[in-house]
Design a protein around this motif. Structure first.
Motif, short mmCIF file in Angstrom:
data_model
loop_
_atom_site.label_atom_id
_atom_site.label_comp_id
_atom_site.label_asym_id
_atom_site.label_seq_id
_atom_site.Cartn_x
_atom_site.Cartn_y
_atom_site.Cartn_z
N ASN A 103 9.77 5.32 -1.09
CA ASN A 103 10.64 4.15 -1.03
C ASN A 103 9.90 2.86 -1.35
N THR A 104 8.59 2.88 -1.24
CA THR A 104 7.78 1.74 -1.70
C THR A 104 8.00 1.54 -3.20
N ASP A 105 8.06 2.64 -3.95
CA ASP A 105 8.32 2.55 -5.39
C ASP A 105 9.70 1.95 -5.66
N LEU A 120 18.43 3.62 4.55
CA LEU A 120 18.55 2.17 4.58
C LEU A 120 17.16 1.56 4.59
N ILE A 121 16.91 0.66 3.65
CA ILE A 121 15.63 -0.04 3.54
C ILE A 121 15.91 -1.51 3.78
N ARG A 122 15.29 -2.07 4.80
CA ARG A 122 15.49 -3.49 5.14
C ARG A 122 14.17 -4.23 5.01
N SER A 128 6.21 9.98 6.12
CA SER A 128 5.09 9.45 5.32
C SER A 128 5.41 9.55 3.83
N VAL A 129 6.00 10.65 3.42
CA VAL A 129 6.41 10.82 2.02
C VAL A 129 7.53 9.84 1.69
N SER A 162 0.81 -1.23 0.00
CA SER A 162 0.00 0.00 0.00
C SER A 162 0.84 1.28 0.00
N GLY A 163 2.09 1.19 0.45
CA GLY A 163 2.92 2.38 0.57
C GLY A 163 2.68 3.14 1.86
#
Length: 124
Positions: A50-52, A83-85, A44-45, A28-29
């Motif tokens: 980063n979902t994309d 960092l995205i885990r 939130s932004v 959902s992002g």
């Protein structure tokens, strides 16, 4: 097992240089929880954007036929690390932890190590 709130609080207090953290549902992002951030870092932004990034990387790996799992994605900026885990635990597929770090104060290797530990204790 740690709650979302506890895990995010730990990320921003234990990891040197942490500016903010979020738990994000990449279907959902939406951010399921955030801590830190500020006027220059809207979590939130960041969660939605980063979902994309995550979706694009998953799609690319599928097109390449790679049967690997993403551990983390690192984005380096002039003054920050992002960092995205991706979470792997039971019931946590489809979620990622997002951590923004001050590049001048953070130890990237330790941040990755500590975020992995926080992930292992997180109950989504």
């Amino acid at each position: 097992m740690a709650s979302v709130e506890t895990a995010l609080k730990e990320a921003t207090t234990v990891i040197d240089g942490a500016l903010g953290a979020a738990l994000v549902d990449y279907d959902s992002g939406m951010a399921l929880g955030t801590i830190g951030g500020g006027k220059d870092l809207d979590l939130s932004v960041a969660a939605a954007g980063n979902t994309d990034v995550v979706r694009a990387k998953v799609r690319t790996m599928d097109m390449l036929g790679l049967k690997e799992e993403i551990e983390d994605i690192l984005i380096t900026l002039g003054s920050q690390y992002h960092l995205i885990r991706l979470l792997k635990g039971r019931g946590s597929k489809g979620f990622f932890l997002y951590l923004a770090l001050d590049r001048g104060r953070a130890n990237l290797a330790m941040a990755r190590h500590q975020l992995k530990k926080i992930e292992s204790e997180l109950e989504v």
